[in-house]
Enzyme design. Structure first.
Site, PDB file in Angstrom:
ATOM      1  N   GLU A 469       0.698  -0.693  -0.220  1.00 22.08           N
ATOM      2  CA  GLU A 469      -0.154  -0.298  -0.248  1.00 22.08           C
ATOM      3  C   GLU A 469       0.893   1.316  -0.582  1.00 22.08           C
ATOM      4  O   GLU A 469       2.040   1.756   0.402  1.00 22.08           O
ATOM      5  CB  GLU A 469      -1.361  -0.042   1.503  1.00 22.08           C
ATOM      6  CG  GLU A 469      -2.286   0.378   1.502  1.00 22.08           C
ATOM      7  CD  GLU A 469      -1.825   2.008   1.618  1.00 22.08           C
ATOM      8  OE1 GLU A 469      -2.393   2.890   1.411  1.00 22.08           O
ATOM      9  OE2 GLU A 469      -1.252   2.698   2.345  1.00 22.08           O
ATOM     10  N   HIS A 470       0.504   2.104  -0.943  1.00 16.56           N
ATOM     11  CA  HIS A 470       1.445   4.128  -1.274  1.00 16.56           C
ATOM     12  C   HIS A 470       1.468   4.445   0.036  1.00 16.56           C
ATOM     13  O   HIS A 470       2.480   5.452   0.471  1.00 16.56           O
ATOM     14  CB  HIS A 470       0.916   3.618  -2.360  1.00 16.56           C
ATOM     15  CG  HIS A 470       2.759   4.640  -3.064  1.00 16.56           C
ATOM     16  ND1 HIS A 470       2.822   5.308  -2.013  1.00 16.56           N
ATOM     17  CD2 HIS A 470       2.822   3.953  -3.885  1.00 16.56           C
ATOM     18  CE1 HIS A 470       4.057   5.872  -3.479  1.00 16.56           C
ATOM     19  NE2 HIS A 470       3.607   5.015  -4.332  1.00 16.56           N
TER      20      HIS A 470
END
Length: 708
Positions: A469-470
């Site tokens: 996840e960023h």
């Protein structure tokens, strides 16, 4: 449910004779060991905080300073120039010997702290110098040489992970005039004369009217925030995004391309998880070295490492949030539609690789079918954020659902034991790489928990990878973890002759706990057909190609900064000066937020922010090349990773420069677009690099003839 009984510390029954209390000694022991581990962790945090707080000095330097001052006192010298005597005036009711010692101690401590602050201030001023960024690769001016020597002196010798945080300079606010000039320079090659003249007029109008007000807000925040962009960037670029994380935000990293250390799925998962836990231990102890700008002694910010583990992005209506825990003692595992909890500690210690392998083997052999709705449950994290937030609030706030969801969201990280086989296999390696990359990016939509900071994926044939996840951090953080994990898995832990993890195991370790769910029919009803359509029509439209270019040329620059230019082109098309200047761009984080009402009348910002991101490029350098012996083991290197396209008619291009003669490319696009083709783009990259090589060869031959 043996694990449930062990979780109860005591049981009692009420009878006419009184209360019969039965203590569980095993549970009490676990509570004691858990508390002991917690206190050890707190002690380490206090110790590390002190060591980091006095850096670039060390605690031993304080002792040296005190000793030196005391020696001068007994030698009847006064290096304090009368300050020690002044201190004595405030210390009454003590003997002469006590006065001498305490006053010397107070002075030496004050002098030591003053020297620390001076060294930090000097280092911070030195790090404000950016001249080195604009020099030709391989060449260094005398000014930069002197500056680099001073940085080495004041940067200290043995830094911990967060040692440089207090010495990093604040992010400067660029002048409006400079920002507009850089923007115009970047868009000029893409516009006709009429379009450029119109854009230049809008830029001048913005510079005179709205720009100064926005500039004032930026400067105001920069006075009290070390980085005036980071929190806005996290919120408005990521957490306020309402589209699915899958493809649009999350990214992936691949395993070794040519090597699979073991074909046993449970064994590979055991070693990889154990290596990650060793990394987490180093992270807690701050034993990871701060990342430096390659080929220099310039430290980079380490703040993003704090949320690598024990972190989940929680969905919310209109705005997501990031939940980070200081510790987590378990991981969540998905296999064949079931979710499990695997404890990471037993008797106060980490489970060994062989013990973790047994845990994963138990899950693989468990014939229990998924509960109703359980198989598709993780696909909620792949949906639009608002519907996921509403479903979470409605159906997962009580009972078994709340307990099980909490276990998943509070896990150290998520593990998927994938039922498919991936890697460079079969008669068509290009197609195999496409399939491998797509599987890492989105899988079947329902077999990754896209909200977790990262998901470790281990396939049935032993191949592996990561989906991350960023919002909580950039890709180099996950890349650093993944490099350490791969190297530790192969070169430190290894496997026995049968492909199993090495070492012994404790047979008394309780098995994994299968999570329990009570998902109402109205939640699971729409998943079947709708989710399959989503996978086929959205996720299936992403194609990948990884191109390796060996021996292109020697000494290819090994570190390029990642910039998403306003001109919708990658930095290779802009020139180094413009690209480096673009790093100071801060407006895109301000615009969507509290100043939104002011932007409505700004045509130039509206134009900038509405431009499609047709080409989004990024790269993650190999940061720990010393972990891999590329000369003797050239196959033991990751193929890198990639991400989805930002625009429906655009490309997502990720590239990794490995050593001196290898570059890996991951090119993505959506097959629904008639304008894009990832394989064609990959071939054009190869052709462009071949053309550049030919140019260098022509220049080299011309130079040789000139020298003759």
């Amino acid at each position: 449910m043996a694990e449930a009984h062990q979780a109860v510390a005591f049981q009692f029954t009420v009878s006419p004779e009184g209360i019969d209390l039965q203590l569980s000694h095993a549970a009490i022991k676990e509570v004691y060991l858990s508390g002991l581990r917690s206190w050890k962790k707190k002690f380490n945090q206090l110790r590390n905080g002190f060591v980091t707080g006095v850096y670039p000095a060390s605690p031993s330097s304080w002792l040296f300073m005190v000793t030196a001052i005391l020696v001068t006192q007994y030698s009847r010298l006064d290096p304090s120039m009368g300050m020690i005597e002044k201190i004595k005036e405030h210390l009454e009711y003590l003997s002469d010997q006590g006065l001498n010692f305490l006053s010397a101690l107070a002075f030496s401590t004050g002098l030591w702290l003053a020297l620390i602050m001076t060294m930090r201030s000097i280092l911070k001023m030195l790090l404000c110098y950016h001249g080195w960024m604009y020099e030709e690769h391989g060449k260094m001016s005398n000014t930069t040489k002197v500056w680099l020597a001073l940085v080495k002196i004041f940067a200290g010798r043995t830094p911990m992970l967060y040692s440089y945080q207090a010495s990093l300079p604040r992010l400067p606010v660029p002048a409006i005039k400079d920002t507009m000039q850089r923007y115009l320079e970047s868009v000029r090659p893409l516009m006709s004369d009429d379009e450029f003249q119109r854009t230049a007029g809008l830029a001048r109008d913005f510079e005179r009217t709205l720009g100064p007000r926005l500039q004032w807000y930026l400067k105001l925040k920069s006075w009290w925030a070390s980085n005036y962009v980071s929190d806005w960037w996290e919120e408005y670029v990521y957490l306020r995004g309402r589209g699915p994380l899958i493809v649009n935000s999350n990214y992936y990293a691949m395993d070794f391309l040519y090597v699979t250390p073991t074909p046993i799925q449970a064994a590979r998962a055991g070693n990889l998880v154990y290596a990650m836990l060793l990394y987490r231990r180093k992270l807690i102890r701050e034993e990871i070295k701060p990342i430096m700008v390659p080929y220099s002694f310039i430290p980079l910010c380490s703040a993003q490492w704090q949320r690598l583990f024990n972190t989940t992005r929680l969905p919310g209506v209109g705005l997501d949030s990031i939940q980070h825990l200081q510790d987590s003692k378990h991981i969540a595992v998905y296999h064949a539609g079931r979710l499990f909890r695997v404890w990471l500690y037993h008797n106060g210690r980490l489970l060994h690789p062989r013990e973790l392998q047994a845990q994963f083997q138990f899950i693989l052999a468990d014939p229990t079918p998924p509960l109703p709705g359980e198989e598709k449950l993780p696909s909620l994290t792949a949906a639009d954020r608002d519907p996921w937030a509403q479903a979470r609030h409605t159906y997962f706030q009580s009972g078994k659902n709340e307990q099980s969801l909490s276990i998943v969201e509070k896990a150290a990280f998520f593990v998927t034991l994938d039922t498919s086989e991936q890697g460079l296999q079969g008669p068509n390696p290009g197609y195999a790489l496409d399939t491998y990359a797509k599987s890492l990016l989105h899988g079947r939509c329902c077999d990754r928990w896209f909200d977790k900071s990262f998901t470790l994926i281990v396939y049935r044939n032993g191949k592996s990878g990561i989906n991350a996840e960023h919002s909580w951090a950039d890709a180099p953080i996950v890349g650093h973890l993944w490099e350490y994990t791969l190297a530790t898995d192969v070169f430190t832990l290894g496997y026995d002759s049968n492909g199993n993890c090495k070492g012994d195991m404790d047979s008394s370790i309780p098995p994994p706990q299968k999570l329990q769910w009570e998902i109402p029919p109205e939640v699971s009803f729409g998943w079947g057909e709708d989710q399959e359509v989503f996978v086929q029509h959205k996720l299936g439209y992403v194609c990948f190609i990884a191109e390796g270019h060996q021996s292109i040329w020697e000494g290819w620059p090994k570190c390029i900064d990642t910039v998403k230019s306003r001109a919708r082109v990658s930095k290779e098309m802009l020139g180094s000066a413009t690209t480096r200047n673009c790093q100071t761009w801060g407006w895109e984080s301000v615009v969507p937020g509290l100043l939104h009402c002011l932007i409505l009348g700004s045509f130039v910002l509206g134009q900038v922010l509405s431009e499609p991101w047709r080409l989004s490029t990024s790269q993650t350098p190999i940061q720990q090349i010393e972990l891999f012996d590329l000369q003797n083991h050239p196959d033991y290197i990751s193929c890198g990773g990639g991400f989805g396209p930002v625009d429906d008619n655009g490309y997502g291009v990720s590239y990794v420069i490995v050593g001196e003669d290898l570059i890996n490319f991951h090119v993505s696009c959506k097959c629904s677009s008639k304008e894009t083709n990832a394989h064609r783009f990959g071939l054009n990259i190869r052709k462009a690099m071949t053309d550049i090589l030919a140019l260098f060869q022509v220049d080299k031959n011309a130079s040789a003839r000139h020298n003759q």
